[in-house]
Design a protein around this motif. Sequence first.
Motif, short mmCIF file in Angstrom:
data_model
loop_
_atom_site.label_atom_id
_atom_site.label_comp_id
_atom_site.label_asym_id
_atom_site.label_seq_id
_atom_site.Cartn_x
_atom_site.Cartn_y
_atom_site.Cartn_z
N GLU A 1 7.57 5.84 6.31
CA GLU A 1 7.04 6.85 5.39
C GLU A 1 5.58 7.18 5.68
OE1 GLU A 1 8.42 4.05 4.56
OE2 GLU A 1 10.28 4.47 3.48
N VAL A 2 4.85 6.25 6.29
CA VAL A 2 3.43 6.48 6.58
C VAL A 2 3.26 7.63 7.56
CG1 VAL A 2 1.34 5.45 7.56
CG2 VAL A 2 2.84 4.09 6.08
N GLY A 3 4.16 7.72 8.53
CA GLY A 3 4.07 8.78 9.53
C GLY A 3 4.21 10.17 8.94
N GLU A 4 4.88 10.27 7.80
CA GLU A 4 5.06 11.57 7.16
C GLU A 4 3.77 12.07 6.52
OE1 GLU A 4 8.19 10.94 4.39
OE2 GLU A 4 9.64 10.29 5.92
N HIS A 5 2.82 11.15 6.27
CA HIS A 5 1.57 11.52 5.61
C HIS A 5 0.39 11.58 6.58
CE1 HIS A 5 3.14 11.14 1.47
NE2 HIS A 5 3.90 10.17 1.97
N TYR A 6 0.59 11.14 7.82
CA TYR A 6 -0.53 11.12 8.78
C TYR A 6 -0.73 12.53 9.33
CZ TYR A 6 -3.65 9.37 12.43
OH TYR A 6 -4.74 9.12 13.23
N VAL B 1 0.84 -1.19 0.00
CA VAL B 1 0.00 0.00 0.00
C VAL B 1 0.88 1.25 0.00
CG1 VAL B 1 -1.80 1.26 1.25
CG2 VAL B 1 -1.78 -1.25 1.28
N PRO B 2 0.66 2.19 -0.91
CA PRO B 2 1.45 3.43 -0.91
C PRO B 2 1.33 4.15 0.43
CG PRO B 2 0.19 3.23 -2.94
CD PRO B 2 -0.29 2.14 -2.05
N PRO B 3 2.40 4.79 0.92
CA PRO B 3 2.37 5.42 2.25
C PRO B 3 1.20 6.39 2.45
CG PRO B 3 4.61 5.35 1.41
CD PRO B 3 3.73 4.87 0.30
N ALA B 4 0.87 7.20 1.44
CA ALA B 4 -0.22 8.16 1.60
C ALA B 4 -1.56 7.44 1.78
CB ALA B 4 -0.27 9.10 0.40
N VAL C 1 -2.19 8.09 18.99
CA VAL C 1 -2.22 7.53 17.64
C VAL C 1 -0.81 7.19 17.17
CG1 VAL C 1 -4.37 8.66 16.98
CG2 VAL C 1 -2.18 9.82 16.56
N GLU C 2 0.19 7.86 17.73
CA GLU C 2 1.57 7.57 17.34
C GLU C 2 1.99 6.15 17.69
OE1 GLU C 2 1.13 11.95 17.44
OE2 GLU C 2 0.55 10.34 18.81
N ALA D 1 0.60 14.21 13.13
CA ALA D 1 1.41 13.29 13.94
C ALA D 1 2.54 14.04 14.62
CB ALA D 1 1.97 12.17 13.07
N ASP D 2 2.76 13.74 15.89
CA ASP D 2 3.88 14.31 16.67
C ASP D 2 5.11 13.47 16.34
OD1 ASP D 2 5.81 14.79 18.68
OD2 ASP D 2 4.27 15.39 20.12
N GLN D 3 6.03 14.03 15.57
CA GLN D 3 7.15 13.25 15.08
C GLN D 3 8.11 12.83 16.18
OE1 GLN D 3 7.33 11.98 12.00
NE2 GLN D 3 5.36 12.98 11.55
#
Length: 283
Positions: free
Chosen positions: A221-226, A107-110, A211-212, A229-231
């Motif tokens: 890479e999924v976290g970059e599109h959510y 599945v693509p990250p976005a 949610v993190e 999200a608190d990195q």
Amino acid sequence: MQASEVSRAVAAAMAIVSSLGLPADDAIVLHDSNKLTLRLLPCDVLARVAPVAQQVARFELELAQRLAAAGCPVAALDPRVEPRVHERDGFVVTLWTYCAPVAPREVPPADYADALARLHAGMRGLDVPTPRFTDRVEQARRLVADRDRTPALADADRELLGGTLRGLGRVIGERGGAEQLLHGEPHPGNLLTTENGPLFIDLETCCRGPVEFDLAHAPEEVGEHYPGADQDLLRECRLLVLAMITAWRWDRDDQFPDGHRLGTEWLGRIRAALGQDGLGTPG
């Protein structure tokens, strides 16, 4: 499952489906861990089978129904039979709609982030009693502390894992940020690619937390599109989740293929992450 259990589990599932008037002459094992996932043919039912003592099937079934009704991207129960938990020969069986995978399976990250965000949105509207994520962290910590259950774990590795679980579990648990109902383990193995888009499966690990914690199970890479999200928190959760799954690999009863090799590899990743961040072993 043990080989002797698998044959009994398959027989139980096929007998249940046949008793419901659906033809079940063959079974294909799709996944074998603590729970067996089968595709039964020619009726094309997906059966999930677990030993009675190790199941939370009723919780999972009820939650799946509520999430599907809310429009969440989750696998659906088979509509041809009554939505209930079946029991036979020491096993519980639930029956789901089989979804044939489509290409590409990755599945693509976005799209992954969008599906998880929609799942979380639906979960926020549910009032379901579930353990907090820290309960699962504590289970992993107790496993590491139990030398009888983890006899192959070296002392230095035991100290590293125990300290990481204890320290990061406390730090994340005491942050005081927003928490909600979570999937618990939304890793790629629990996300199907179907003609109706990505669908999450295996809801038995639901818990409450940020949610993190869920995002930490997905590819980075999924976290970059959510959205939102608190990195920094996500980075801590990723290391915590890595420590948890590493702990499971050292369980003497773990049946994950090549588990000790993975456990050793992941211990190295934990050491590298702690050294790179200048954290030392969390206390």
